[in-house]
Design an enzyme around this catalytic site. Structure first.
Site, mmCIF file in Angstrom:
data_model
loop_
_atom_site.group_PDB
_atom_site.id
_atom_site.type_symbol
_atom_site.label_atom_id
_atom_site.label_comp_id
_atom_site.label_asym_id
_atom_site.label_seq_id
_atom_site.Cartn_x
_atom_site.Cartn_y
_atom_site.Cartn_z
ATOM 1 N N ASP A 1 -2.652 1.882 6.213
ATOM 2 C CA ASP A 1 -2.915 0.498 5.789
ATOM 3 C C ASP A 1 -3.490 -0.300 6.953
ATOM 4 O OD1 ASP A 1 -1.847 1.101 3.335
ATOM 5 O OD2 ASP A 1 0.063 0.089 3.691
ATOM 6 N N GLU B 1 -0.004 3.983 -7.025
ATOM 7 C CA GLU B 1 -0.379 2.736 -6.362
ATOM 8 C C GLU B 1 -1.563 2.096 -7.047
ATOM 9 O OE1 GLU B 1 -1.010 2.804 -2.232
ATOM 10 O OE2 GLU B 1 1.008 3.489 -1.766
ATOM 11 N N HIS C 1 2.902 -0.848 -3.277
ATOM 12 C CA HIS C 1 3.745 0.226 -2.760
ATOM 13 C C HIS C 1 4.771 0.564 -3.842
ATOM 14 C CE1 HIS C 1 3.117 -0.396 1.862
ATOM 15 N NE2 HIS C 1 2.044 0.073 1.242
ATOM 16 N N HIS D 1 -2.984 -3.785 -2.434
ATOM 17 C CA HIS D 1 -2.480 -2.553 -3.023
ATOM 18 C C HIS D 1 -0.976 -2.636 -3.175
ATOM 19 C CE1 HIS D 1 -1.856 -1.348 1.209
ATOM 20 N NE2 HIS D 1 -0.974 -0.484 0.750
HETATM 21 ZN ZN ZN Z 1 0.272 0.719 1.830
#
Ligand code: ZN
Length: 136
Positions: A98, A36, A87, A85
């Site tokens: 999150d 990530e 995935h 961010h």
């Molecule tokens: Zn996430």
């Protein structure tokens, strides 16, 4: 006048992001895959509703599960308005961690998902509610 008067003078924010910044996010998400990618979002100090820059946070762990933001490493910087961010899946839907992060810090958060193109990302507010983000 009451100090606690309602903030009804504030208009609803219309968040924007530059195409250049979004492209950088998508490129970084792609190159970090299968791990990530995580960063903070910074706005233009002249136009505080437009995201123009990424801030890479020292100590951000990029792993196969979830980018972990070390909030104690946050810069004291009011131009930082949220996070982004990636995935590794095809779903840019916030996970429980999150949502916890969103509620603790920031006003706008972006999640990208595969294939990391212009339509495979979403923006959310601090409650995890989908938020409109205009690309300019
Ligand atoms: Zn996430």
């Amino acid at each position: 006048m009451s100090f606690f008067k309602k903030n009804n003078t504030y208009k609803t924010k219309e968040w924007k992001i530059t195409k250049k910044c979004l492209n950088l996010i998508l490129e970084s998400s792609k190159s970090t895959y299968p791990n990530e990618f995580g960063a903070l979002l910074r706005v233009d100090t002249e136009d505080i509703e437009t995201i123009i820059e990424l801030v890479l946070l020292p100590g951000t762990i990029s792993g196969e599960t979830h980018a972990i933001f070390r909030l104690n490493m946050l810069p004291i910087d009011f131009s930082v308005v949220g996070s982004v961010h990636s995935h590794p899946s095809y779903h840019p839907i916030p996970s429980k961690p999150d949502l916890q992060l969103f509620s603790r810090f920031g006003k706008i958060h972006i999640i990208t998902a595969q294939p990391y193109n212009e339509t495979s990302w979403k923006a959310y507010d601090y409650k995890g509610k989908e938020k409109k983000l205009i690309v300019i």
